[in-house]
Design an enzyme around this catalytic site. Sequence first.
Site, mmCIF file in Angstrom:
data_model
loop_
_atom_site.group_PDB
_atom_site.id
_atom_site.type_symbol
_atom_site.label_atom_id
_atom_site.label_comp_id
_atom_site.label_asym_id
_atom_site.label_seq_id
_atom_site.Cartn_x
_atom_site.Cartn_y
_atom_site.Cartn_z
ATOM 1 N N LEU A 129 0.823 -1.212 0.000
ATOM 2 C CA LEU A 129 0.000 0.000 0.000
ATOM 3 C C LEU A 129 0.853 1.256 0.000
ATOM 4 C CD1 LEU A 129 -2.714 -1.041 2.628
ATOM 5 C CD2 LEU A 129 -3.003 -0.900 0.148
ATOM 6 N N GLY A 130 2.013 1.183 0.614
ATOM 7 C CA GLY A 130 2.870 2.358 0.676
ATOM 8 C C GLY A 130 4.023 2.132 1.632
ATOM 9 N N LYS A 131 4.895 3.130 1.721
ATOM 10 C CA LYS A 131 6.054 3.073 2.595
ATOM 11 C C LYS A 131 6.023 4.265 3.528
ATOM 12 C CE LYS A 131 8.990 0.660 -0.757
ATOM 13 N NZ LYS A 131 10.278 0.667 -1.488
ATOM 14 N N ASP B 226 2.445 14.335 15.160
ATOM 15 C CA ASP B 226 2.676 14.336 13.706
ATOM 16 C C ASP B 226 1.345 14.420 12.965
ATOM 17 O OD1 ASP B 226 4.320 14.423 11.517
ATOM 18 O OD2 ASP B 226 4.487 12.250 11.314
ATOM 19 N N PHE C 48 9.241 4.313 8.782
ATOM 20 C CA PHE C 48 9.986 3.217 9.381
ATOM 21 C C PHE C 48 9.555 1.853 8.870
ATOM 22 C CE2 PHE C 48 9.969 6.629 12.574
ATOM 23 C CZ PHE C 48 11.329 6.850 12.658
#
Length: 659
Positions: free
Chosen positions: A341-343, A461, A346
């Site tokens: 799905l994504g990076k 965040d 971490f």
Amino acid sequence: MSRKFNFWMVVIIIALSATENSDGKLIMEGSIGLIDGFRTLTNTNKHAYGQAFEEDPLPFKNPIDGTVTSFSITFFFAIVPEHRHKGSHGMAFVISPTRGIPGAFADQYLGIFNDTNNGKSSNHVIAVELDIHKDDEFGDIDDNHVGININGMKSNVSAPAGYYDPNGQFKNLSLISGNLLRVTILYSQKEKQLSVTLSPAEEANIPKRPLLLLSQDLSPYLLEEMYVGFAASTGAVGAIHYMWMWHVSLSLAVPNLDFPIPTFPRYPNADSQVKRIVLVTCLTLAIFVALAASALSLFYYRKHKKVKEVLEEWEIQCGPHRFDYKELFKATKGFKDKQLLGKGGFGQVFKGTLPGSDAEIAVKKISHDSRQGMQEFLAEISTIGRLRHPNLVRLQGYCRYKEELYLVYDFMPNGSLDKYLYRRANQEKLTWGQRFKIIKDVASALCYLHHEWVQIVIHRDIKPANILVDDEMNARLGDFGLAKLYDQGYDPQTSRVAGTIGYIAPELVRSGRATTGTDVYAFGLFMLEVSCGRRLIEPRAEANEVVLVEWTLDRWENGDIIEAANERPSGEHNREQLELVLKLGVLCSHQVAAIRPAMSKVVQILDGDLQLPKNLLDSVKFEKVRMLSETSERFLDVLTSQGSIGTLTFTEPFTSQGR
């Protein structure tokens, strides 16, 4: 063994053994199955649930005066755990407005509710739970109790499993003994009382003193016609929930039934497990000397790597929500690239489907070779694993395998908010109504983190990339990897500044102290970004429009603040909402932390329960300073040259104290 019983007028009586050919009236869903001819609500699948409901509804309410009819319910069950003294989770008898309960979760939700509808008055669900796992989030008293639940998983009344003998002495019963047990539920319309009694099946008469007694009129919760049935679920540890017979009567008549008491099969593969344990024990004793040397070497390695010790701490805290690696490997099709799905900062995130339940999940794979990766993992486990809010991404569990760590989340089909704001891949444009609801959703989640949970959680965040959108366009705050947790009334301490450039409050850069106020600062910028439909910094914009918060304040001073938005919504009401959000965004992102409102006030303002102060512009005016403080001014050139926002980390320690 059998007992001779009298027989009363019966409305419904169903034997759940497959040999009776009587389950044609039952509508079944999920992990329901058969073991040696016995009907089960669950099988050996982990993190799964099963439901069995009567096909036709029953008239629980008088349509003329709305009073609830007196009723009695009797059923027999047995729970056989995977391990002799441990199983998760339990089961429940359910009265529901629907035939079956859609959208239910397994594990602690027992196949009845989910994290979104749990506790809502619109559910109109009454359940008697037989719970074999202690869930602190629902206030469970122990891991062997009976409870009466109305519209949610938190019991109105509960008690340890047991019964009162004829002498009034309390006798304990184990719900996971594998023995057939009887539950009797009575509701008296005249007394407005709901009672629950648990007893061994071989007892000829039910105890005179009930285990639970709830004095409450059920008419607000029951509809004229309701469905009756059962639900059960499993977690990381398996349990087979056997259903033998059940009876419903629209009167206070309690039936006594004549049937032989069955002996239920052991948990599948239990015998082979015992043999395996014996074999392993013998082999271990035979080669003890050789293993002792290996054990010393392994201890030395673990002591110096400090991996095993850390894992043991959080595993004890997090309890049973641990997935097998094979289960996650199968769910993600071997962590194939097409499931990616994504990076994140971490680790990688993969889409998966849990075997046996078809539930979609998102699995974050974190490498063990990064100290920061371990810190993020521990932060997410210790924080989000215990949080429950409809606008937070739910952490289902975790897994460790060799040098890899995994977090398992609910899958959010619509991905992150930033692709909607900037219309990536031909994404549909968000309406103002959707934007306003997203802002309110995130505000509600932050209010919960700051004010409503037992401890204060600082997210640290907040940005569109960390806001996920579900299939109904509800916003959920995720990525708690940078979250810091501390007890109410104590000051947080931190050794580094972590976050995303542009969203970091000026005082955080100067002092290194993350507080609820620094979250409010980032949320204020988030409100402006969502409302205006543009990034915080646009290097190619006109000079006075580069920094969004400065541009918004400039337009406010000129009396046309909504001109700061790329698109203005139609309708006076929508324009008023936009103006409110823009002013509130400027207020929350003020350079001076003391001027920013708490998230509890922000929620009240967005809900219309509190008005913005008069002469607000005068109180928020400040000299023409940049959005970033002087300390972080040196990063502005990096932002304008790269046209992107990155992650800022200071590794040197800060010694300042206080909130």
